[in-house]
Design a protein around this motif. Structure first.
Motif, PDB file in Angstrom:
ATOM      1  N   LEU A  37      -9.944 -22.811 -36.387  1.00  0.00           N
ATOM      2  CA  LEU A  37      -9.051 -23.735 -38.063  1.00  0.00           C
ATOM      3  C   LEU A  37      -9.287 -24.401 -38.568  1.00  0.00           C
ATOM      4  CD1 LEU A  37      -5.629 -22.473 -38.507  1.00  0.00           C
ATOM      5  CD2 LEU A  37      -6.435 -24.547 -40.117  1.00  0.00           C
ATOM      6  N   ASP A  38     -10.462 -25.144 -40.183  1.00  0.00           N
ATOM      7  CA  ASP A  38     -10.495 -26.150 -40.406  1.00  0.00           C
ATOM      8  C   ASP A  38     -10.146 -26.631 -41.311  1.00  0.00           C
ATOM      9  OD1 ASP A  38     -11.441 -29.049 -40.304  1.00  0.00           O
ATOM     10  OD2 ASP A  38     -12.628 -28.513 -38.739  1.00  0.00           O
ATOM     11  N   TRP A  39     -10.203 -27.481 -42.726  1.00  0.00           N
ATOM     12  CA  TRP A  39      -9.978 -27.857 -44.123  1.00  0.00           C
ATOM     13  C   TRP A  39     -11.454 -27.448 -44.545  1.00  0.00           C
ATOM     14  CZ3 TRP A  39      -4.769 -26.587 -44.227  1.00  0.00           C
ATOM     15  CH2 TRP A  39      -4.458 -27.205 -43.271  1.00  0.00           C
ATOM     16  N   ALA A 133     -11.574 -34.782 -26.759  1.00  0.00           N
ATOM     17  CA  ALA A 133     -11.840 -33.129 -25.715  1.00  0.00           C
ATOM     18  C   ALA A 133     -10.919 -32.659 -27.859  1.00  0.00           C
ATOM     19  CB  ALA A 133     -11.386 -32.563 -25.450  1.00  0.00           C
ATOM     20  N   ASN A 134      -9.912 -34.084 -28.042  1.00  0.00           N
ATOM     21  CA  ASN A 134      -9.119 -33.445 -28.738  1.00  0.00           C
ATOM     22  C   ASN A 134      -9.866 -33.829 -29.840  1.00  0.00           C
ATOM     23  OD1 ASN A 134      -5.962 -33.630 -29.819  1.00  0.00           O
ATOM     24  ND2 ASN A 134      -6.655 -35.077 -31.047  1.00  0.00           N
ATOM     25  N   GLY A 135     -10.300 -34.829 -30.304  1.00  0.00           N
ATOM     26  CA  GLY A 135     -11.888 -34.550 -31.830  1.00  0.00           C
ATOM     27  C   GLY A 135     -12.355 -33.569 -31.726  1.00  0.00           C
ATOM     28  N   ILE A 139      -9.344 -25.763 -33.261  1.00  0.00           N
ATOM     29  CA  ILE A 139      -8.652 -25.068 -33.762  1.00  0.00           C
ATOM     30  C   ILE A 139      -7.126 -25.239 -34.199  1.00  0.00           C
ATOM     31  CG2 ILE A 139      -6.499 -22.885 -33.697  1.00  0.00           C
ATOM     32  CD1 ILE A 139      -9.024 -21.681 -31.999  1.00  0.00           C
ATOM     33  N   SER A 140      -7.231 -26.253 -35.707  1.00  0.00           N
ATOM     34  CA  SER A 140      -6.314 -27.479 -35.973  1.00  0.00           C
ATOM     35  C   SER A 140      -5.135 -26.024 -36.166  1.00  0.00           C
ATOM     36  CB  SER A 140      -6.580 -28.072 -37.367  1.00  0.00           C
ATOM     37  OG  SER A 140      -6.141 -28.596 -37.868  1.00  0.00           O
ATOM     38  N   VAL A 141      -4.204 -27.197 -36.492  1.00  0.00           N
ATOM     39  CA  VAL A 141      -2.886 -26.368 -36.447  1.00  0.00           C
ATOM     40  C   VAL A 141      -2.166 -25.653 -35.644  1.00  0.00           C
ATOM     41  CG1 VAL A 141      -1.045 -25.257 -38.203  1.00  0.00           C
ATOM     42  CG2 VAL A 141      -2.525 -26.706 -39.058  1.00  0.00           C
ATOM     43  N   VAL A 142      -2.783 -24.272 -34.669  1.00  0.00           N
ATOM     44  CA  VAL A 142      -2.586 -23.818 -34.075  1.00  0.00           C
ATOM     45  C   VAL A 142      -2.676 -24.377 -32.966  1.00  0.00           C
ATOM     46  CG1 VAL A 142      -3.266 -21.365 -33.000  1.00  0.00           C
ATOM     47  CG2 VAL A 142      -2.840 -21.685 -35.426  1.00  0.00           C
ATOM     48  N   LEU A 143      -4.301 -24.751 -32.429  1.00  0.00           N
ATOM     49  CA  LEU A 143      -3.705 -25.727 -31.076  1.00  0.00           C
ATOM     50  C   LEU A 143      -3.551 -27.244 -31.767  1.00  0.00           C
ATOM     51  CD1 LEU A 143      -7.176 -24.073 -29.641  1.00  0.00           C
ATOM     52  CD2 LEU A 143      -4.624 -24.205 -29.296  1.00  0.00           C
ATOM     53  N   PRO A 144      -2.669 -27.480 -32.071  1.00  0.00           N
ATOM     54  CA  PRO A 144      -1.434 -29.116 -32.325  1.00  0.00           C
ATOM     55  C   PRO A 144      -2.024 -30.224 -32.522  1.00  0.00           C
ATOM     56  CG  PRO A 144      -0.433 -27.951 -31.494  1.00  0.00           C
ATOM     57  CD  PRO A 144      -1.393 -27.642 -30.846  1.00  0.00           C
ATOM     58  N   CYS A 145      -3.769 -30.360 -32.616  1.00  0.00           N
ATOM     59  CA  CYS A 145      -3.634 -31.527 -32.146  1.00  0.00           C
ATOM     60  C   CYS A 145      -3.585 -32.530 -32.790  1.00  0.00           C
ATOM     61  CB  CYS A 145      -5.549 -32.069 -32.480  1.00  0.00           C
ATOM     62  SG  CYS A 145      -5.849 -31.195 -33.556  1.00  0.00           S
TER      63      CYS A 145
END
Length: 176
Positions: A37-39, A133-135, A139-145
Protein backbone atom coordinates in the motif's frame (compact mmCIF):
# COMPACT_ATOMS: atom_id res chain seq x y z
CA UNK A 1 -3.09 -10.59 10.55
CA UNK A 2 0.07 -11.60 8.69
CA UNK A 3 0.43 -14.71 6.61
CA UNK A 4 3.85 -15.78 5.48
CA UNK A 5 4.34 -17.28 2.08
CA UNK A 6 7.40 -18.96 0.65
CA UNK A 7 5.94 -19.03 -2.86
CA UNK A 8 6.80 -15.85 -4.70
CA UNK A 9 3.99 -14.88 -7.03
CA UNK A 10 4.68 -13.64 -10.53
CA UNK A 11 1.54 -11.51 -10.70
CA UNK A 12 -0.20 -9.08 -8.37
CA UNK A 13 -3.36 -7.03 -8.70
CA UNK A 14 -3.21 -3.23 -8.50
CA UNK A 15 -6.09 -1.04 -7.39
CA UNK A 16 -6.39 2.68 -6.69
CA UNK A 17 -8.42 4.06 -3.79
CA UNK A 18 -9.14 7.74 -3.20
CA UNK A 19 -8.36 8.88 0.36
CA UNK A 20 -8.33 12.29 2.05
CA UNK A 21 -4.54 12.41 1.61
CA UNK A 22 -4.23 11.22 -1.96
CA UNK A 23 -4.75 8.16 -4.10
CA UNK A 24 -3.60 4.98 -2.41
CA UNK A 25 -2.24 2.12 -4.49
CA UNK A 26 -3.26 -1.31 -3.22
CA UNK A 27 -1.33 -4.34 -4.40
CA UNK A 28 -2.90 -7.69 -3.59
CA UNK A 29 -2.06 -11.30 -4.36
CA UNK A 30 -4.25 -14.06 -5.81
CA UNK A 31 -5.63 -14.88 -2.34
CA UNK A 32 -6.60 -11.26 -1.75
CA UNK A 33 -3.88 -10.49 0.81
CA UNK A 34 -2.38 -7.01 0.78
CA UNK A 35 1.24 -7.01 -0.42
CA UNK A 36 1.78 -3.25 -0.77
CA UNK A 37 0.00 0.00 0.00
CA UNK A 38 1.64 3.18 -1.16
CA UNK A 39 0.70 6.54 -2.64
CA UNK A 40 0.22 7.29 -6.32
CA UNK A 41 2.89 9.99 -6.25
CA UNK A 42 5.34 7.37 -4.91
CA UNK A 43 4.41 4.61 -7.36
CA UNK A 44 7.96 4.21 -8.66
CA UNK A 45 9.25 3.65 -5.12
CA UNK A 46 6.51 1.07 -4.53
CA UNK A 47 7.39 -0.77 -7.71
CA UNK A 48 11.06 -0.81 -6.71
CA UNK A 49 10.19 -2.23 -3.27
CA UNK A 50 8.07 -4.92 -4.93
CA UNK A 51 10.96 -5.78 -7.24
CA UNK A 52 13.39 -6.00 -4.32
CA UNK A 53 11.07 -8.23 -2.30
CA UNK A 54 9.56 -10.40 -5.05
CA UNK A 55 11.65 -10.06 -8.19
CA UNK A 56 9.92 -9.25 -11.45
CA UNK A 57 6.16 -9.17 -11.01
CA UNK A 58 3.35 -8.18 -13.33
CA UNK A 59 0.85 -5.67 -11.91
CA UNK A 60 -2.61 -6.21 -13.34
CA UNK A 61 -5.26 -3.52 -12.89
CA UNK A 62 -7.88 -5.32 -10.81
CA UNK A 63 -10.07 -4.22 -7.90
CA UNK A 64 -8.87 -5.10 -4.41
CA UNK A 65 -11.19 -7.27 -2.33
CA UNK A 66 -14.32 -5.36 -1.36
CA UNK A 67 -13.79 -6.00 2.36
CA UNK A 68 -10.30 -4.45 2.14
CA UNK A 69 -11.58 -1.38 0.34
CA UNK A 70 -14.38 -0.95 2.89
CA UNK A 71 -11.97 -1.37 5.82
CA UNK A 72 -9.70 1.34 4.41
CA UNK A 73 -12.64 3.68 3.72
CA UNK A 74 -13.85 3.19 7.30
CA UNK A 75 -10.36 3.82 8.67
CA UNK A 76 -10.19 7.11 6.80
CA UNK A 77 -13.73 7.91 8.03
CA UNK A 78 -12.50 7.56 11.62
CA UNK A 79 -13.05 3.88 12.52
CA UNK A 80 -9.36 3.34 13.21
CA UNK A 81 -9.61 -0.33 14.20
CA UNK A 82 -10.73 -1.37 10.72
CA UNK A 83 -7.21 -1.77 9.35
CA UNK A 84 -6.39 -4.49 11.90
CA UNK A 85 -8.67 -6.88 10.01
CA UNK A 86 -6.91 -6.49 6.66
CA UNK A 87 -5.07 -9.66 5.65
CA UNK A 88 -1.48 -8.98 4.55
CA UNK A 89 1.61 -10.90 3.49
CA UNK A 90 5.15 -9.68 3.44
CA UNK A 91 8.39 -10.78 1.89
CA UNK A 92 11.66 -9.52 3.27
CA UNK A 93 14.49 -10.57 5.50
CA UNK A 94 13.63 -12.19 8.82
CA UNK A 95 14.70 -8.95 10.54
CA UNK A 96 12.47 -6.82 8.29
CA UNK A 97 9.55 -9.15 8.91
CA UNK A 98 10.12 -8.89 12.66
CA UNK A 99 10.08 -5.08 12.49
CA UNK A 100 7.04 -4.96 10.22
CA UNK A 101 5.10 -7.39 12.39
CA UNK A 102 5.95 -5.25 15.44
CA UNK A 103 4.69 -2.15 13.61
CA UNK A 104 1.27 -3.78 13.32
CA UNK A 105 1.14 -4.02 17.12
CA UNK A 106 1.51 -0.28 17.75
CA UNK A 107 -2.02 0.85 18.65
CA UNK A 108 -3.75 3.65 16.79
CA UNK A 109 -3.47 6.92 18.66
CA UNK A 110 -0.01 6.12 20.00
CA UNK A 111 3.53 6.59 18.79
CA UNK A 112 6.78 4.83 19.52
CA UNK A 113 10.40 5.81 18.99
CA UNK A 114 12.70 3.78 16.79
CA UNK A 115 14.70 2.89 19.91
CA UNK A 116 11.61 1.68 21.74
CA UNK A 117 10.68 -0.53 18.79
CA UNK A 118 14.21 -1.91 18.69
CA UNK A 119 13.92 -2.74 22.40
CA UNK A 120 10.48 -4.29 21.85
CA UNK A 121 11.91 -6.75 19.32
CA UNK A 122 14.73 -7.56 21.78
CA UNK A 123 17.41 -5.80 19.72
CA UNK A 124 17.92 -2.52 21.59
CA UNK A 125 21.12 -1.61 19.72
CA UNK A 126 19.50 -2.03 16.28
CA UNK A 127 17.92 1.43 16.14
CA UNK A 128 19.34 2.30 12.71
CA UNK A 129 18.47 -1.13 11.33
CA UNK A 130 14.90 -0.64 12.59
CA UNK A 131 14.87 2.70 10.76
CA UNK A 132 16.03 1.08 7.54
CA UNK A 133 13.47 -1.72 7.81
CA UNK A 134 10.76 0.83 8.58
CA UNK A 135 11.77 2.80 5.50
CA UNK A 136 11.33 -0.24 3.28
CA UNK A 137 7.94 -1.20 4.72
CA UNK A 138 5.83 -2.04 1.67
CA UNK A 139 2.45 -1.73 3.41
CA UNK A 140 1.89 1.85 4.49
CA UNK A 141 -0.96 2.68 6.90
CA UNK A 142 -1.85 -0.99 7.59
CA UNK A 143 1.66 -1.63 8.94
CA UNK A 144 1.70 1.80 10.58
CA UNK A 145 5.22 3.05 10.02
CA UNK A 146 3.80 6.56 10.47
CA UNK A 147 3.54 5.82 14.22
CA UNK A 148 7.34 5.75 14.59
CA UNK A 149 8.87 9.04 15.69
CA UNK A 150 12.24 10.34 16.81
CA UNK A 151 13.46 9.83 20.38
CA UNK A 152 12.79 13.51 21.06
CA UNK A 153 9.20 13.24 19.79
CA UNK A 154 9.94 14.78 16.39
CA UNK A 155 8.44 13.59 13.15
CA UNK A 156 11.16 11.97 11.12
CA UNK A 157 11.01 10.46 7.68
CA UNK A 158 7.94 8.95 6.10
CA UNK A 159 7.97 7.32 2.68
CA UNK A 160 4.72 9.05 1.76
CA UNK A 161 5.93 12.49 2.87
CA UNK A 162 5.87 14.21 6.26
CA UNK A 163 2.56 15.97 5.55
CA UNK A 164 0.86 12.60 5.15
CA UNK A 165 2.51 11.33 8.32
CA UNK A 166 1.30 14.41 10.20
CA UNK A 167 -2.23 13.95 8.82
CA UNK A 168 -2.33 10.24 9.73
CA UNK A 169 -1.14 10.89 13.28
CA UNK A 170 -3.65 13.72 13.80
CA UNK A 171 -6.38 11.53 12.28
CA UNK A 172 -5.54 8.95 14.94
CA UNK A 173 -5.66 11.54 17.71
CA UNK A 174 -1.94 12.21 18.17
CA UNK A 175 -1.02 15.88 18.56
CA UNK A 176 2.05 16.65 16.48
Amino acid sequence: MPARSTNLPDRFDLDRVTTPIGTALLVTDAEGALRALDWEDYEQRMRELLRLHYGTVDLREQPAPTAMRIALERYFDGDLGQIAGIAWRIAGTPFQQKVWTALAQIPAGTTMSYGALAAKIAMPRAIRAVGHANGSNPISVVLPCHRLIGANGSLVKYGGGLERKRWLLRHEGVEV
